[in-house]
Write a protein that holds these residues in place. Structure first.
Motif, PDB file in Angstrom:
ATOM      1  N   THR A  80       0.639  -8.081   5.981  1.00 14.33           N
ATOM      2  CA  THR A  80       1.091  -8.056   7.376  1.00 14.33           C
ATOM      3  C   THR A  80       0.672  -9.380   8.023  1.00 14.33           C
ATOM      4  N   SER A  81       1.030  -9.533   9.277  1.00 14.20           N
ATOM      5  CA  SER A  81       0.558 -10.704  10.035  1.00 14.20           C
ATOM      6  C   SER A  81      -0.915 -10.482  10.416  1.00 14.20           C
ATOM      7  N   VAL A  82      -1.563 -11.540  10.866  1.00 16.45           N
ATOM      8  CA  VAL A  82      -2.971 -11.462  11.276  1.00 16.45           C
ATOM      9  C   VAL A  82      -3.020 -11.225  12.789  1.00 16.45           C
ATOM     10  N   LYS A  83      -3.837 -10.271  13.216  1.00 15.48           N
ATOM     11  CA  LYS A  83      -4.014 -10.014  14.655  1.00 15.48           C
ATOM     12  C   LYS A  83      -5.390 -10.540  15.066  1.00 15.48           C
ATOM     13  N   SER A  84      -5.391 -11.638  15.782  1.00  9.49           N
ATOM     14  CA  SER A  84      -6.664 -12.299  16.110  1.00  9.49           C
ATOM     15  C   SER A  84      -7.518 -11.497  17.078  1.00  9.49           C
ATOM     16  N   CYS A  85      -8.814 -11.502  16.798  1.00 14.71           N
ATOM     17  CA  CYS A  85      -9.826 -10.881  17.679  1.00 14.71           C
ATOM     18  C   CYS A  85      -9.397  -9.503  18.162  1.00 14.71           C
ATOM     19  N   ASN A  86      -9.098  -8.630  17.225  1.00  8.53           N
ATOM     20  CA  ASN A  86      -8.579  -7.328  17.618  1.00  8.53           C
ATOM     21  C   ASN A  86      -9.121  -6.234  16.696  1.00  8.53           C
ATOM     22  N   LEU A  87      -9.869  -5.297  17.277  1.00 10.37           N
ATOM     23  CA  LEU A  87     -10.411  -4.194  16.473  1.00 10.37           C
ATOM     24  C   LEU A  87      -9.516  -2.959  16.530  1.00 10.37           C
ATOM     25  N   ASN A  88      -8.468  -3.034  17.357  1.00 11.18           N
ATOM     26  CA  ASN A  88      -7.488  -1.934  17.431  1.00 11.18           C
ATOM     27  C   ASN A  88      -6.077  -2.516  17.333  1.00 11.18           C
ATOM     28  N   PRO A  89      -5.772  -3.164  16.202  1.00  9.74           N
ATOM     29  CA  PRO A  89      -4.502  -3.911  16.107  1.00  9.74           C
ATOM     30  C   PRO A  89      -3.280  -3.012  15.948  1.00  9.74           C
ATOM     31  N   TYR A  90      -2.168  -3.498  16.476  1.00  6.47           N
ATOM     32  CA  TYR A  90      -0.886  -2.798  16.343  1.00  6.47           C
ATOM     33  C   TYR A  90       0.058  -3.727  15.581  1.00  6.47           C
ATOM     34  N   TRP A  91       0.531  -3.288  14.428  1.00  8.36           N
ATOM     35  CA  TRP A  91       1.421  -4.128  13.615  1.00  8.36           C
ATOM     36  C   TRP A  91       2.871  -3.661  13.651  1.00  8.36           C
ATOM     37  N   ASN A  92       3.063  -2.394  13.284  1.00  6.45           N
ATOM     38  CA  ASN A  92       4.414  -1.837  13.151  1.00  6.45           C
ATOM     39  C   ASN A  92       5.278  -2.727  12.232  1.00  6.45           C
ATOM     40  N   GLU A  93       4.751  -3.020  11.056  1.00  2.68           N
ATOM     41  CA  GLU A  93       5.471  -3.848  10.073  1.00  2.68           C
ATOM     42  C   GLU A  93       5.779  -3.011   8.833  1.00  2.68           C
ATOM     43  N   SER A  94       7.020  -3.135   8.354  1.00  2.00           N
ATOM     44  CA  SER A  94       7.443  -2.326   7.203  1.00  2.00           C
ATOM     45  C   SER A  94       7.600  -3.155   5.940  1.00  2.00           C
ATOM     46  N   PHE A  95       7.297  -2.524   4.812  1.00  2.00           N
ATOM     47  CA  PHE A  95       7.412  -3.176   3.505  1.00  2.00           C
ATOM     48  C   PHE A  95       8.125  -2.230   2.556  1.00  2.00           C
ATOM     49  N   VAL A  96       9.010  -2.784   1.751  1.00  2.00           N
ATOM     50  CA  VAL A  96       9.788  -1.941   0.840  1.00  2.00           C
ATOM     51  C   VAL A  96       9.373  -2.195  -0.602  1.00  2.00           C
ATOM     52  N   PHE A  97       9.119  -1.111  -1.310  1.00  3.61           N
ATOM     53  CA  PHE A  97       8.855  -1.161  -2.755  1.00  3.61           C
ATOM     54  C   PHE A  97       9.953  -0.365  -3.442  1.00  3.61           C
ATOM     55  N   ILE A  98      10.483  -0.885  -4.524  1.00  5.18           N
ATOM     56  CA  ILE A  98      11.488  -0.136  -5.277  1.00  5.18           C
ATOM     57  C   ILE A  98      10.777   0.558  -6.437  1.00  5.18           C
ATOM     58  N   ILE A  99      10.751   1.887  -6.368  1.00  5.04           N
ATOM     59  CA  ILE A  99      10.056   2.671  -7.399  1.00  5.04           C
ATOM     60  C   ILE A  99      10.977   3.793  -7.862  1.00  5.04           C
ATOM     61  N   ASP A 100      11.214   3.835  -9.139  1.00  7.21           N
ATOM     62  CA  ASP A 100      12.026   4.887  -9.731  1.00  7.21           C
ATOM     63  C   ASP A 100      11.372   6.244  -9.467  1.00  7.21           C
TER      64      ASP A 100
END
Length: 207
Positions: A80-100
């Motif tokens: 994911t991206s880096v959230k500077s100086c944050n102990l309660n970060p919000y990303w909402n980033e998705s990643f796709v893996f192709i798995i049979d």
């Protein structure tokens, strides 16, 4: 004034060996589509992350790696991206893996929250493992995976308590240590031979 030092003694924190340390929580969504073999992992947010910097903050990011049943990494790791100086970060980033679909019960998803560091990459804050194989080691990781498999095409969102990030490093360390030990043994053999030579030399001198 004698009261001062006494007060300071009281302020000392109990010794914490880190074993029962709370590292923070991570919120994830899993969505699996069997027809296309697409597993979408959304890293949503984290809360109450452990402070990693002297400044009392962390610069968190999340690393995702997929492993097969033999512990070999499948594909590239994702971040994911880096959230500077944050102990309660919000990303909402998705990643796709192709798995049979056949492999969904064999793979393990390794998710580590790290503190970004300019020098030497990132320090792991905590991690969790998701997958069918986690039914003994990390029950919530197994349950989340199972639920995602039982509800295809539906995003299943759950909070996870971060676990101590040490074990994985140990595995790699063990390998390195074993290799080192091999080298050491080689060195030892060499040293022993050298010692014998030295001994012979000394014995010669004695004569």
């Amino acid at each position: 004034d004698l009261a001062g030092p006494v007060q300071e003694w009281k302020d000392l924190a109990p010794v914490d060996d880190g074993s029962n340390q709370y590292l923070g929580d991570l919120c994830l969504s899993l969505r699996y589509v069997p027809s296309s073999g697409k597993l979408t992992v959304a890293v949503l947010e984290a809360r109450k992350l452990k402070k990693m910097d002297i400044t009392g903050a962390s610069d968190p990011y999340v690393k995702l790696k997929l492993f097969d049943s033999k512990g070999k990494r499948i594909g590239k790791k994702k971040k994911t991206s880096v959230k500077s100086c944050n102990l309660n970060p919000y990303w909402n980033e998705s990643f796709v893996f192709i798995i049979d679909e056949m492999d969904m019960k064999r793979v393990t998803l390794d998710i580590t929250v790290c503190d970004y560091d300019l020098i030497g990459g990132g320090d792991p804050i905590g991690k969790i493992k998701l997958g069918w194989s986690q039914n003994k080691e990390y029950k919530p990781g197994f349950k989340h995976w199972k639920e995602a498999l039982e509800n295809p095409r539906r995003p299943i969102i759950k909070w996870h308590v971060l676990q101590d990030p040490e074990p994985e490093e140990d595995e790699e360390k063990d390998k390195k240590d074993k290799d080192k030990k091999k080298d050491k043994d080689k060195d030892k053999d060499k040293k022993d031979k050298d010692k014998d030579k030295d001994k012979d030399k000394k014995d010669d001198k004695k004569d």
